[in-house]
Scaffold this motif. Sequence first.
Motif, PDB file in Angstrom:
ATOM      1  N   GLU A 213      34.306 -19.158   3.472  1.00  0.00           N
ATOM      2  CA  GLU A 213      33.636 -17.862   3.474  1.00  0.00           C
ATOM      3  C   GLU A 213      34.573 -16.770   2.965  1.00  0.00           C
ATOM      4  OE1 GLU A 213      30.411 -15.979   6.482  1.00  0.00           O
ATOM      5  OE2 GLU A 213      30.728 -18.085   6.026  1.00  0.00           O
ATOM      6  N   LYS A 214      35.771 -16.784   3.513  1.00  0.00           N
ATOM      7  CA  LYS A 214      36.724 -15.735   3.161  1.00  0.00           C
ATOM      8  C   LYS A 214      36.968 -15.690   1.654  1.00  0.00           C
ATOM      9  CE  LYS A 214      41.418 -14.073   3.973  1.00  0.00           C
ATOM     10  NZ  LYS A 214      42.740 -14.398   4.537  1.00  0.00           N
ATOM     11  N   LEU A 215      37.127 -16.863   1.062  1.00  0.00           N
ATOM     12  CA  LEU A 215      37.406 -16.920  -0.375  1.00  0.00           C
ATOM     13  C   LEU A 215      36.118 -16.971  -1.186  1.00  0.00           C
ATOM     14  CD1 LEU A 215      40.286 -19.565  -0.218  1.00  0.00           C
ATOM     15  CD2 LEU A 215      40.492 -17.080  -0.301  1.00  0.00           C
ATOM     16  N   SER A 216      35.006 -16.922  -0.508  1.00  0.00           N
ATOM     17  CA  SER A 216      33.678 -17.110  -1.119  1.00  0.00           C
ATOM     18  C   SER A 216      33.725 -18.227  -2.164  1.00  0.00           C
ATOM     19  CB  SER A 216      33.124 -15.811  -1.679  1.00  0.00           C
ATOM     20  OG  SER A 216      33.714 -15.431  -2.872  1.00  0.00           O
ATOM     21  N   PHE A 217      34.138 -19.350  -1.648  1.00  0.00           N
ATOM     22  CA  PHE A 217      34.292 -20.538  -2.493  1.00  0.00           C
ATOM     23  C   PHE A 217      32.961 -21.244  -2.707  1.00  0.00           C
ATOM     24  CE2 PHE A 217      34.464 -25.186  -2.112  1.00  0.00           C
ATOM     25  CZ  PHE A 217      35.102 -25.516  -3.295  1.00  0.00           C
ATOM     26  N   GLU A 218      32.749 -21.660  -3.946  1.00  0.00           N
ATOM     27  CA  GLU A 218      31.587 -22.496  -4.274  1.00  0.00           C
ATOM     28  C   GLU A 218      32.122 -23.660  -5.087  1.00  0.00           C
ATOM     29  OE1 GLU A 218      28.306 -22.166  -3.722  1.00  0.00           O
ATOM     30  OE2 GLU A 218      28.169 -20.135  -2.901  1.00  0.00           O
ATOM     31  N   PRO A 219      31.777 -24.861  -4.708  1.00  0.00           N
ATOM     32  CA  PRO A 219      32.326 -26.005  -5.461  1.00  0.00           C
ATOM     33  C   PRO A 219      31.920 -25.962  -6.929  1.00  0.00           C
ATOM     34  CG  PRO A 219      30.651 -26.707  -3.878  1.00  0.00           C
ATOM     35  CD  PRO A 219      30.959 -25.287  -3.590  1.00  0.00           C
ATOM     36  N   ASN A 220      32.832 -26.300  -7.765  1.00  0.00           N
ATOM     37  CA  ASN A 220      32.586 -26.351  -9.202  1.00  0.00           C
ATOM     38  C   ASN A 220      31.752 -27.579  -9.531  1.00  0.00           C
ATOM     39  OD1 ASN A 220      32.974 -27.203 -11.954  1.00  0.00           O
ATOM     40  ND2 ASN A 220      34.543 -25.619 -12.099  1.00  0.00           N
ATOM     41  N   MET A 221      30.553 -27.301 -10.062  1.00  0.00           N
ATOM     42  CA  MET A 221      29.615 -28.398 -10.306  1.00  0.00           C
ATOM     43  C   MET A 221      30.093 -29.367 -11.382  1.00  0.00           C
ATOM     44  SD  MET A 221      27.243 -28.474  -8.263  1.00  0.00           S
ATOM     45  CE  MET A 221      26.922 -27.437  -6.862  1.00  0.00           C
ATOM     46  N   SER A 222      30.759 -28.833 -12.368  1.00  0.00           N
ATOM     47  CA  SER A 222      31.220 -29.728 -13.431  1.00  0.00           C
ATOM     48  C   SER A 222      32.169 -30.768 -12.848  1.00  0.00           C
ATOM     49  CB  SER A 222      31.930 -28.942 -14.527  1.00  0.00           C
ATOM     50  OG  SER A 222      31.050 -28.012 -15.094  1.00  0.00           O
ATOM     51  N   ALA A 223      33.063 -30.307 -12.009  1.00  0.00           N
ATOM     52  CA  ALA A 223      34.025 -31.232 -11.401  1.00  0.00           C
ATOM     53  C   ALA A 223      33.298 -32.230 -10.507  1.00  0.00           C
ATOM     54  CB  ALA A 223      35.050 -30.450 -10.597  1.00  0.00           C
ATOM     55  N   ARG A 224      32.413 -31.706  -9.684  1.00  0.00           N
ATOM     56  CA  ARG A 224      31.679 -32.590  -8.785  1.00  0.00           C
ATOM     57  C   ARG A 224      30.861 -33.613  -9.569  1.00  0.00           C
ATOM     58  NH1 ARG A 224      28.048 -30.040  -4.113  1.00  0.00           N
ATOM     59  NH2 ARG A 224      30.077 -30.050  -3.064  1.00  0.00           N
ATOM     60  N   ASN A 225      30.163 -33.108 -10.583  1.00  0.00           N
ATOM     61  CA  ASN A 225      29.320 -34.003 -11.364  1.00  0.00           C
ATOM     62  C   ASN A 225      30.134 -35.069 -12.068  1.00  0.00           C
ATOM     63  OD1 ASN A 225      27.215 -32.384 -10.601  1.00  0.00           O
ATOM     64  ND2 ASN A 225      27.127 -31.245 -12.526  1.00  0.00           N
ATOM     65  N   LEU A 226      31.272 -34.644 -12.576  1.00  0.00           N
ATOM     66  CA  LEU A 226      32.132 -35.597 -13.277  1.00  0.00           C
ATOM     67  C   LEU A 226      32.514 -36.724 -12.334  1.00  0.00           C
ATOM     68  CD1 LEU A 226      33.951 -36.531 -15.564  1.00  0.00           C
ATOM     69  CD2 LEU A 226      35.698 -34.941 -14.749  1.00  0.00           C
ATOM     70  N   ARG A 227      32.940 -36.316 -11.168  1.00  0.00           N
ATOM     71  CA  ARG A 227      33.397 -37.318 -10.203  1.00  0.00           C
ATOM     72  C   ARG A 227      32.235 -38.180  -9.694  1.00  0.00           C
ATOM     73  NH1 ARG A 227      37.511 -39.944  -7.176  1.00  0.00           N
ATOM     74  NH2 ARG A 227      36.076 -41.652  -7.263  1.00  0.00           N
ATOM     75  N   ARG A 228      31.148 -37.536  -9.375  1.00  0.00           N
ATOM     76  CA  ARG A 228      30.028 -38.265  -8.780  1.00  0.00           C
ATOM     77  C   ARG A 228      29.181 -38.997  -9.814  1.00  0.00           C
ATOM     78  NH1 ARG A 228      27.239 -34.154  -4.552  1.00  0.00           N
ATOM     79  NH2 ARG A 228      28.814 -34.175  -2.918  1.00  0.00           N
ATOM     80  N   ASN A 229      29.395 -38.632 -11.037  1.00  0.00           N
ATOM     81  CA  ASN A 229      28.592 -39.212 -12.110  1.00  0.00           C
ATOM     82  C   ASN A 229      27.090 -38.958 -11.903  1.00  0.00           C
ATOM     83  OD1 ASN A 229      28.297 -40.540 -14.526  1.00  0.00           O
ATOM     84  ND2 ASN A 229      27.981 -42.516 -13.549  1.00  0.00           N
TER      85      ASN A 229
END
Lengths: 335, 335
Positions: B41-57
Amino acid sequence: MATITDVAKEANVSVATVSRVLNKKNSVKPETVERVQKAIEKLSFEPNMSARNLRRNETRVILIIAPNITNPYYSHILAGIGDAANESKYSALIYNTSGDIAREKAGLEMLKKKRADGAILLANGMNSTWIQEYSKEYPIVQCSEYALKLDIPRISIDNYKAATDVMNYVIGLGHKRIATISSSNNYVSTALRLQGYLDSLKCHDLEIHKEYISMASVDYSFKSGKSCAYELLQQKYRPTAIFCISDILALGAITAASELGIRVPEDLTVIGFDDVDNTTMFHPYITTIAQPCYELGKESFRILNACMNDEKGINKKIVLPHKFIIRESSAPISI
Amino acid sequence: MATITDVAKEANVSVATVSRVLNKKNSVKPETVERVQKAIEKLSFEPNMSARNLRRNETRVILIIAPNITNPYYSHILAGIGDAANESKYSALIYNTSGDIAREKAGLEMLKKKRADGAILLANGMNSTWIQEYSKEYPIVQCSEYALKLDIPRISIDNYKAATDVMNYVIGLGHKRIATISSSNNYVSTALRLQGYLDSLKCHDLEIHKEYISMASVDYSFKSGKSCAYELLQQKYRPTAIFCISDILALGAITAASELGIRVPEDLTVIGFDDVDNTTMFHPYITTIAQPCYELGKESFRILNACMNDEKGINKKIVLPHKFIIRESSAPISI
DNA sequence: TTCTAAAATGTAATCCATTACATTTTAGTA
DNA sequence: TACTAAAATGTAATGGATTACATTTTAGAA
């Protein structure tokens, strides 16, 4: 699925060289290029977008936040955006929000998540300020509707001018009892058209009657146009002209009139707005303001693209010309 | 933009733990979860979809290949798909092809490029076989139109049955000179409706007249409906009923009739198809077959989703019920 | 208190394309 | 032929999240 490494092996080069071929860098020997391309073809390799996007930190995707893609007005804009985006190798992710702000925000979160590079908003309320926080960080443009106090790029027609065009014409036809069917939504377009209506009356020394101002439901539906018209037309001094802020409302008004035995245009002038598909599907063809929907869409993308490329000197307030089309639903007053 | 590493540092844990929190794995101590969530919350972080998608295929994006999103029939399907997709946390990438096969293919390349996990085709020609190569490798479903010889999942209504429903009704009204306005496109829906028309005539021992079969342009436009109707109605023995394969064509036919002084339904019965927005916008309200567009869209996504999850026993041929709606444009023959 | 299994957390490899930087090859010059 | 600059190619780091496997902590049993 083949990867760049497979291609590199197949072509007997390094991945860097394959990448150079993919991205058309010119420092690769023509024969190598050919060898790589053959390998690409042989393995039917396609670069993995997630990997590319991750590395390049871009997605080549834009977001479109639309309240209702089923509405032909929006669907034409959508088509314009889509075509322009395609020309620039962008894909369009469409978020249908049904006017729900939570879903609009959920859509915009896609920017944070790097699922899209920028966004086009099709139905930003005139008082909404929450967009600002996104706009500071991401390229966003507003199409056809916009928030009044924010300095975010916008593309629209001159709604005020369009409304006065209509009113000058109607007043010129000799009408004095002029009603309007507006809406209680929160759009600038609506506000400006109403303002144009009011100012025109004032300007021509015509009185403003509250009873002549009818508010349709927020969805601008055929039904509500019809019921508004019913109310307007059943008054003692019924209006001789109705300026509707959408064609669908005008269609409803004409239907109401015909059910009440009031002839259009002989007894009642009806003016629409937008010029979407239905205006010339039956008689009387509707006199209306034509909006360049498709062009609004195209232009929106152009501006968004400029923003995404950090171009300087972007015109933030673009106004496209409308057209006033006189057809069959309007006529001089017959006293 | 904060990354998972930043969050890990802020919360004093490893990236693995942050990832576990993000993905709701249960092997994280409640207090750690809280600490991580605060950091997010503090860093208002949102996972990077490109990275996630790459990894998860996977991409959590589906592709919609539509010929014309401006057409209300498609736009309602689109809305259905979009809503269903959203419920399952998918986004929809819309490809407007204008019927251009090259653009359809370009769209489907997105599957190879891992920009989308699956696709829904809205206007697959009945003889097109090229889809097969994609369908072997990627989840694809066909909505409302489909290729005849391919075993690719499809969702549609029973067009043949719908056509015979119409014909039985019209014949039951006493009509004998029944025309149809079809189209020279390449869709199964069109072919089946025509077949239903022909078989019904045969079945009731009515002659088939070539002059009563009119082919509208491929776009099913209002204009072409009108001109087809003009031709049909200016024959010596003009038909007393016209079965149109779309409402827009029916609208055109009604307009043509009215311009020729032929009353609907007194002198001419007109039947439409689809029941999109315009059927009850003016009198006569059109008798038509209502397609469950929105549901077709929703169901298409459901099937696609099942395919993407490799579920077993997917029903590959889904038929949704249509509704025959009798309104004002049809009446018993008056000899 | 000591030990063990389970729970919690961490380390490092992985997904795949791009690209800075390093190295090799080539062409042209002296 | 020797040398240099330019051209061509290669090596390895990078982007950010996930996850197999490794390690540490904890709780409960003896």
